[in-house]
Structure formats: C-alpha cells, structure tokens
Design an enzyme around this catalytic site. Structure first.
Site, PDB file in Angstrom:
ATOM      1  N   GLN A  32       0.830  -1.210   0.000  1.00  0.00           N
ATOM      2  CA  GLN A  32       0.000   0.000   0.000  1.00  0.00           C
ATOM      3  C   GLN A  32       0.859   1.253   0.000  1.00  0.00           C
ATOM      4  OE1 GLN A  32      -2.067  -0.783   3.694  1.00  0.00           O
ATOM      5  NE2 GLN A  32      -0.135  -1.221   4.707  1.00  0.00           N
ATOM      6  N   HIS A  63      -7.201   3.534  20.551  1.00  0.00           N
ATOM      7  CA  HIS A  63      -6.466   2.401  21.120  1.00  0.00           C
ATOM      8  C   HIS A  63      -7.019   1.995  22.481  1.00  0.00           C
ATOM      9  CE1 HIS A  63      -3.379   3.753  18.051  1.00  0.00           C
ATOM     10  NE2 HIS A  63      -3.695   2.531  17.717  1.00  0.00           N
ATOM     11  N   ASP A  87       1.137   0.645  13.998  1.00  0.00           N
ATOM     12  CA  ASP A  87       1.620   1.890  14.621  1.00  0.00           C
ATOM     13  C   ASP A  87       2.058   1.680  16.068  1.00  0.00           C
ATOM     14  OD1 ASP A  87      -0.886   2.273  16.274  1.00  0.00           O
ATOM     15  OD2 ASP A  87      -1.732   2.437  14.277  1.00  0.00           O
ATOM     16  N   ASP A 138       1.470 -12.254   7.185  1.00  0.00           N
ATOM     17  CA  ASP A 138       0.040 -12.195   6.878  1.00  0.00           C
ATOM     18  C   ASP A 138      -0.773 -12.741   8.063  1.00  0.00           C
ATOM     19  OD1 ASP A 138      -2.505 -12.556   5.940  1.00  0.00           O
ATOM     20  OD2 ASP A 138      -1.892 -13.453   4.032  1.00  0.00           O
ATOM     21  N   GLY A 139      -1.573 -11.885   8.656  1.00  0.00           N
ATOM     22  CA  GLY A 139      -2.372 -12.263   9.829  1.00  0.00           C
ATOM     23  C   GLY A 139      -3.372 -13.364   9.516  1.00  0.00           C
ATOM     24  N   ASP A 157      -6.789  -5.062  14.783  1.00  0.00           N
ATOM     25  CA  ASP A 157      -6.524  -3.624  14.652  1.00  0.00           C
ATOM     26  C   ASP A 157      -6.134  -3.352  13.210  1.00  0.00           C
ATOM     27  OD1 ASP A 157      -5.893  -0.995  14.987  1.00  0.00           O
ATOM     28  OD2 ASP A 157      -4.057  -1.334  16.127  1.00  0.00           O
ATOM     29  N   GLY A 158      -7.105  -3.611  12.333  1.00  0.00           N
ATOM     30  CA  GLY A 158      -6.804  -3.526  10.916  1.00  0.00           C
ATOM     31  C   GLY A 158      -7.240  -2.212  10.315  1.00  0.00           C
ATOM     32  N   SER A 159      -7.006  -2.140   9.024  1.00  0.00           N
ATOM     33  CA  SER A 159      -7.417  -0.974   8.256  1.00  0.00           C
ATOM     34  C   SER A 159      -8.874  -1.181   7.815  1.00  0.00           C
ATOM     35  CB  SER A 159      -6.459  -0.873   7.071  1.00  0.00           C
ATOM     36  OG  SER A 159      -6.735   0.276   6.349  1.00  0.00           O
ATOM     37  N   PRO A 164      -5.142  -4.542   1.458  1.00  0.00           N
ATOM     38  CA  PRO A 164      -4.614  -5.691   2.198  1.00  0.00           C
ATOM     39  C   PRO A 164      -5.490  -6.132   3.373  1.00  0.00           C
ATOM     40  CG  PRO A 164      -3.164  -3.758   2.421  1.00  0.00           C
ATOM     41  CD  PRO A 164      -4.207  -3.406   1.407  1.00  0.00           C
TER      42      PRO A 164
HETATM   43  N1  SPD Z   1     -11.015   4.417   8.870  1.00  0.00           N
HETATM   44  C1  SPD Z   1      -9.964   4.112   9.727  1.00  0.00           C
HETATM   45  C2  SPD Z   1     -10.013   2.759  10.347  1.00  0.00           C
HETATM   46  C3  SPD Z   1      -8.656   2.438  10.810  1.00  0.00           C
HETATM   47  C4  SPD Z   1      -8.565   1.456  11.869  1.00  0.00           C
HETATM   48  N2  SPD Z   1      -7.236   1.087  12.258  1.00  0.00           N
HETATM   49  C5  SPD Z   1      -6.403   2.099  12.665  1.00  0.00           C
HETATM   50  C6  SPD Z   1      -5.114   1.609  13.197  1.00  0.00           C
HETATM   51  C7  SPD Z   1      -4.754   2.265  14.471  1.00  0.00           C
HETATM   52  N3  SPD Z   1      -3.888   1.465  15.241  1.00  0.00           N
END
Ligand code: SPD
Length: 280
Positions: A32, A63, A87, A138-139, A157-159, A164
């Site tokens: 990414q 968090h 992070d 890869d989780g 704690d993903g995006s 990905p």
């Molecule tokens: N739209 C944002 C969602 C992001 C979630 N994960 C953020 C990672 C922080 N540790």
C-alpha cells in the site's frame, strides 16, 4: 509551510481534509501507499492508501477503546494476539497489564512499523517490551496455522475493508479467530462508522455473533475518522462485556486518558436506529 491538503474521499461524494504542514514520508510498500505527515490540528498523521489511520493527537481514543473492554473482562489475559496494529498503539495499551505474559502481533506491512517507529514514537512506546513477539507477515495465514485454543484475547486492529485488510472482514477469518481463542476468550475489533458505513458495520456484528455466539457493538469518538463517531465489536462465547473485573479496571484506569469504568458502560449503549438495523 505548504499549501497541500490530504483528502480522504468516500464514494466520490464525501471528503474529509487535513492541511499538511510537511510531508515526512510518502512511499509505496509491497502492499500500500504509506504516508506520514505533519498537520496543524492532529500533529503527525499516518495514512494508508489514502485512508486516515491514526494521529498523535487523538490516537488514544481508538487504542483505549479497542483494548480495555476486552482486557478488563476476559477472565485470563496471559496470551494476546494482535492482527495489524503496525503503529504500536494497541501494543502500548496491552503492556499496561502485568497479567499479560505474551503479545504476538502480526502486521503485514513492515514499512508501517518502520515508519511508525521513526515518525510516531509517542504512539508505539512499548516496542522494546520483552513480552512482544512481532511478526511481519500475513495475519490471515497466521490465524489459519496457529494451534486451536492458544490465545486468551484476539484483537483485530486492521485498516478499512479494502486492499490488504479486505480478507480480515471475511467469515473464514472470524472462524479462524474463534478457533484460536480459548473457550473463555474475547475477540474485539474496530468495526467502522456505524453511520456512514452501516452495511459493513452490521455485517461485522452479525458475522461475529454467528461465529462466536455473542457479539456486542460499542461506540465512541475518533475525531480523525470520517464522521468522527466510530464502532468496535466485542465478541466471545460466554464473556459478558459489562461484567468488568473491577480490580484490573481500577488499576488500568489510573493510566488511561479517556477509557474508564463509567465510560465503559456508556459505550455499550446501542442507539435505537442502530439496534433496528442490526435486527433487520
Ligand atoms: N477508517 C480508519 C479505520 C482504521 C482502523 N485502524 C487504525 C489503526 C490504528 N492502530
């Protein structure tokens, strides 16, 4: 000072913009586009593929809300698995618990970890804790291969569910998480905006309920995220999210900035329209 702006755009119809004082990193990893930039209102900000992930100013909201509900209710918290979390903010909150003996964190993108260590050191202040086993990998695969019933807590704690992180929202991934959890284990994840992305949110809650047996959404502010109001989902076979282990919670709330026992109860109140959406 630059005149540049960062925009997070959704469906070509909605934009949230932050003025950029200085671009510190803008690199394409194997997975990414990773950007870190300095802003006037949020301090340093991390964005992945054009989506805002965290900021120095408001990261604690996210968090603390992701970690403490699970950690203050799971009967045992010796072994914790974090999927994502590059992070370092989630690991920092986990390390507040002396009962946690090992944290395995599996982050797919090494560049996110490197960038966070270099530019966001206040977020990931527990990287050197000897209880952390950091795996760049890869989780989804990790969960597929991990022994059954090997973790007390699993935190996702993903995006967002694109790129990905897409597979982290698949039913098969939840089934894997349920398998690696011990019977009294707790799973928690960020589950998107309950207002703007209600379909994704409802899907997470329903799938988690189906797979784990019980799932409870909870809510709170993350000013950096589009709409400012965010959801998380707590799932387990048998643990009641409102049955706090008081001694543990009382101890950890000495260190948190937002989460405490009073807020905890309020976070699990599900607004009426959201309740009906989940019932449909
Ligand atoms: N739209 C944002 C969602 C992001 C979630 N994960 C953020 C990672 C922080 N540790």
């Amino acid at each position: 000072m630059s005149d540049d702006w960062f925009y997070e755009t959704h469906e070509g119809a909605l934009r949230f913009g932050l003025k950029i004082d200085e671009m510190l990193l803008d690199e394409q990893s194997d997975f990414q586009r990773v950007q870190v930039f300095e802003t006037p209102l949020f301090g340093r900000v991390l964005a992945l593929d054009g989506l805002l992930m965290t900021s120095e100013r408001d990261e604690y909201n996210y968090h603390e809300m992701l970690v403490h509900p699970a950690l203050c209710t799971a009967p045992s918290i010796e072994r914790v698995l974090v999927i994502g979390g590059g992070d370092g903010g989630t690991v920092r909150e986990l390390m507040r618990y002396p009962e946690v003996k090992q944290v395995v964190m599996v982050e797919i993108d090494g560049l996110v970890v490197e960038a966070s260590k270099k530019y966001l050191p206040s977020i990931g202040s527990a990287w050197d804790d000897p209880r952390l086993e950091l795996i760049i990998g890869d989780g989804i695969e990790y969960v597929r291969e991990a022994p059954a019933a090997s973790f007390d807590v699993v935190l996702l704690d993903g995006s967002d569910p694109v790129g990905p992180a897409e597979g982290l929202f698949d039913r098969s991934f939840y089934e894997g998480c349920a398998r690696v959890l011990r019977p009294q284990g707790v799973f928690a994840q960020q589950s998107e905006s309950p207002e703007l992305f209600r379909a994704v949110f409802a899907d997470v809650v329903r799938t988690a309920r189906d797979v784990f047996g019980q799932a409870h959404p909870y809510f709170g502010p993350v000013p950096l995220y589009i709409s400012g109001y965010w959801s998380f989902t707590f799932a387990s076979r048998s643990v009641d999210p409102l049955a706090l282990i008081d001694a543990r919670a009382e101890r950890v709330e000495q260190h948190t900035r937002r989460w405490d026992r009073a807020l905890h109860r309020a976070m699990f109140v599900v607004p009426k329209d959201v309740r009906s959406a989940l019932a449909d």
